[in-house]
Enzyme design. Structure first.
Site, short mmCIF file in Angstrom:
data_model
loop_
_atom_site.label_atom_id
_atom_site.label_comp_id
_atom_site.label_asym_id
_atom_site.label_seq_id
_atom_site.Cartn_x
_atom_site.Cartn_y
_atom_site.Cartn_z
N GLY A 64 0.84 -1.18 0.00
CA GLY A 64 0.00 0.00 0.00
C GLY A 64 0.88 1.24 0.00
O GLY A 64 2.01 1.19 0.52
N GLN A 77 2.92 10.12 0.76
CA GLN A 77 4.21 9.45 0.96
C GLN A 77 5.19 9.72 -0.17
O GLN A 77 6.39 9.49 -0.02
CB GLN A 77 4.01 7.94 1.12
CG GLN A 77 3.29 7.57 2.41
CD GLN A 77 3.13 6.07 2.53
OE1 GLN A 77 2.20 5.49 1.99
NE2 GLN A 77 4.05 5.41 3.21
N CYS A 128 5.40 0.35 7.70
CA CYS A 128 5.06 1.44 6.77
C CYS A 128 6.32 1.82 5.99
O CYS A 128 7.40 1.90 6.56
CB CYS A 128 4.55 2.64 7.55
SG CYS A 128 4.14 4.06 6.52
N LEU A 129 6.16 2.07 4.69
CA LEU A 129 7.31 2.42 3.86
C LEU A 129 7.92 3.77 4.25
O LEU A 129 9.07 4.04 3.93
CB LEU A 129 6.91 2.44 2.37
CG LEU A 129 6.48 1.09 1.79
CD1 LEU A 129 5.95 1.27 0.37
CD2 LEU A 129 7.62 0.09 1.79
N HIS A 188 -5.03 1.74 6.88
CA HIS A 188 -3.68 2.33 7.04
C HIS A 188 -3.48 3.45 6.00
O HIS A 188 -3.01 4.54 6.35
CB HIS A 188 -2.65 1.21 6.87
CG HIS A 188 -1.21 1.64 6.91
ND1 HIS A 188 -0.33 1.17 7.87
CD2 HIS A 188 -0.48 2.47 6.12
CE1 HIS A 188 0.87 1.71 7.66
NE2 HIS A 188 0.80 2.50 6.60
N GLU A 189 -3.84 3.19 4.74
CA GLU A 189 -3.59 4.18 3.68
C GLU A 189 -4.53 5.38 3.81
O GLU A 189 -4.11 6.51 3.58
CB GLU A 189 -3.71 3.53 2.29
CG GLU A 189 -2.74 2.37 2.03
CD GLU A 189 -1.29 2.68 2.35
OE1 GLU A 189 -0.87 3.85 2.22
OE2 GLU A 189 -0.58 1.75 2.78
N HIS A 229 -3.21 7.77 6.22
CA HIS A 229 -2.16 8.65 5.68
C HIS A 229 -2.77 9.93 5.10
O HIS A 229 -2.15 10.99 5.17
CB HIS A 229 -1.38 7.95 4.57
CG HIS A 229 -0.23 7.11 5.05
ND1 HIS A 229 0.82 7.63 5.77
CD2 HIS A 229 0.06 5.79 4.88
CE1 HIS A 229 1.70 6.66 6.03
NE2 HIS A 229 1.26 5.53 5.50
ZN ZN Z 1 2.14 3.73 5.62
#
Ligand code: ZN
Length: 200
Positions: free
Chosen positions: A46, A51, A96-97, A138-139, A142
């Site tokens: 995701g 991000q 998370c990235l 989660h996304e 963000h």
């Molecule tokens: Zn994330």
């Protein structure tokens, strides 16, 4: 398509409330492709537009995250929102990235109904459970400036450190929200410097 730099927590864009997309034009179509490519290259399951530095309500996700022997099916949803969430929750490990190598347990609704718009302009509703529900939650977080450590059980926060002597090839070092935020703030500072200098 172009792979973009994934920003570290500490970059202010990750704490902003992202804007709704009002028109799906060529720029949004390009953003959708970049998000998918960057997510798959990471590799991740995701990725949200903030991000990669764009404060817009667009997310990419892998629609078949549990099918490890299949090709990941990357999809994009514009202006996604949670229509319904189950009272039943599940606690699972998340990462998370934008906070690489950090993991924690996060309790989230087990099932969700999400609505959004595809790049073709179609309004879609998606019922998701388990890992896919978690990806959507989660996304979408963000897009509201929320990251997983805001919701995590602080006792469960660990760095995942490669260690060939450990079982599974890595060991887990307990940490705190404060330490993690500080470490990523330093990385984000250096990353912003590099981006300003045009090195990335
Ligand atoms: Zn994330």
């Amino acid at each position: 398509m172009a792979k973009r730099t994934i920003l570290y927590l500490g970059n202010p864009v990750l704490r902003e409330k992202a804007r709704e997309v009002s028109e799906i034009n060529g720029e949004i179509a390009q953003l959708a492709e970049d998000l998918k490519e960057t997510m798959l290259a990471a590799p991740g399951i995701g990725l949200a537009a903030p991000q990669i530095g764009l404060s817009l309500r667009v997310i990419a996700y892998v629609a078949n995250p549990r099918e490890e022997d299949e090709e990941p099916k990357a999809e994009v949803l514009i202006n996604p929102r949670v229509v319904e969430a189950s009272d039943e929750t599940e606690a699972e490990t998340e990462g998370c990235l934008s906070l690489p190598t950090l993991q924690a347990e996060v309790e989230r609704p087990a099932e969700v109904l999400v609505e959004g718009v595809t790049v073709d302009g179609d309004v879609v509703q998606i019922e998701a459970s388990g890992l896919l529900a978690r990806i959507f939650l989660h996304e979408i977080d963000h897009l509201d400036g929320v990251v997983f450590i805001d919701r995590a059980d602080p006792e469960s926060l660990v760095w995942v450190v490669p260690d060939e002597k450990a079982e599974g090839g890595c060991r887990y070092e307990p940490t705190t929200v404060e330490e993690a935020v500080e470490r990523f703030a330093r990385l984000a500072e250096r990353q912003m410097q590099r981006l300003r200098e045009g090195e990335c």
